[in-house]
Design a protein around this motif. Sequence first.
Motif, short mmCIF file in Angstrom:
data_model
loop_
_atom_site.label_atom_id
_atom_site.label_comp_id
_atom_site.label_asym_id
_atom_site.label_seq_id
_atom_site.Cartn_x
_atom_site.Cartn_y
_atom_site.Cartn_z
N MET A 76 1.08 -1.47 -0.18
CA MET A 76 -0.01 -0.16 0.23
C MET A 76 0.98 0.95 0.00
N ILE A 77 0.69 1.98 -0.98
CA ILE A 77 1.71 3.40 -0.58
C ILE A 77 0.50 4.03 -0.76
N GLY A 78 0.87 6.17 -1.01
CA GLY A 78 0.53 6.93 -0.69
C GLY A 78 1.18 7.56 -2.41
N TYR A 79 0.25 8.31 -2.77
CA TYR A 79 1.21 8.56 -4.24
C TYR A 79 0.75 10.29 -4.65
N ALA A 80 1.45 11.65 -5.36
CA ALA A 80 0.92 12.00 -6.46
C ALA A 80 1.01 11.78 -7.23
N TRP A 81 0.02 12.62 -7.99
CA TRP A 81 -0.10 12.12 -9.32
C TRP A 81 0.28 13.50 -9.93
N ASP A 82 1.16 13.96 -11.19
CA ASP A 82 1.90 15.54 -11.57
C ASP A 82 1.47 15.33 -13.13
N GLY A 83 0.30 14.91 -13.07
CA GLY A 83 -0.56 14.82 -15.04
C GLY A 83 0.50 13.90 -15.78
N THR A 84 1.52 13.66 -15.34
CA THR A 84 2.11 12.90 -16.43
C THR A 84 2.92 11.42 -15.45
N SER A 85 3.19 11.28 -14.47
CA SER A 85 3.72 10.24 -13.46
C SER A 85 2.81 10.01 -11.99
N ILE A 86 2.91 8.98 -11.93
CA ILE A 86 3.07 8.94 -10.46
C ILE A 86 4.51 9.28 -9.53
N LEU A 87 4.12 9.61 -8.04
CA LEU A 87 5.30 9.69 -7.97
C LEU A 87 5.34 9.14 -6.21
N VAL A 88 6.19 8.15 -5.59
CA VAL A 88 6.06 7.69 -4.36
C VAL A 88 7.20 8.42 -3.68
N SER A 89 7.16 8.38 -2.91
CA SER A 89 8.29 8.67 -1.59
C SER A 89 7.91 7.46 -1.39
N ILE A 90 9.73 7.13 -0.78
CA ILE A 90 10.10 5.52 0.04
C ILE A 90 11.16 4.92 0.21
N LYS A 91 11.51 3.92 1.10
CA LYS A 91 12.22 3.44 1.86
C LYS A 91 13.05 2.81 0.92
N SER A 92 14.25 3.09 1.43
CA SER A 92 15.73 2.71 0.45
C SER A 92 15.49 1.29 1.34
#
Length: 159
Positions: free
Chosen positions: A57-73
């Motif tokens: 399960m992830i939270g994301y942001a949509w920038d109009g062309t891509s799905i952006l996800v902040s995750i731990k390395s």
Amino acid sequence: ADFPVDLRVIGLELLVGDRPVHKIGAGNLTEQAAFLEDHVWAVLATGRKDGSPQISMIGYAWDGTSILVSIKSYTAKWSNALRQPRVALLVHEGRKQLVIYGRAQAIAADPERLEISRKVFERLSGKPVDAPDDAFREMLDGQQRTVLRITPESAAMND
């Protein structure tokens, strides 16, 4: 915002059970983009070393062309995406769902990581991240945060 033109797959019809899923085409792109914009939670599927699926399960942001996800390395999804960038994403609302197949680009270096992480955090919290860049970078480093930019290659919506 619309999906990139290369997302169109003309003549493809998917089935869920015996029910047809909408074909991907110009008529659905606006609806799909709006669905992404209206949501912030999704299920991300990546491939493990042995080929079996790994989902998160992830939270994301949509920038109009891509799905952006902040995750731990140190997470499986990060390692899996580095090894095999083909991913799937499910965004749902009850039985209505948008399934996206695409490629993940791993971003671990600043300033791009910092800029994208700020967008994701702001989208998920619903308010601006007021921290100065140095303080925000320190927080990201402390949490070992990186970014996946997922570029959709195909998508299907059904309800």
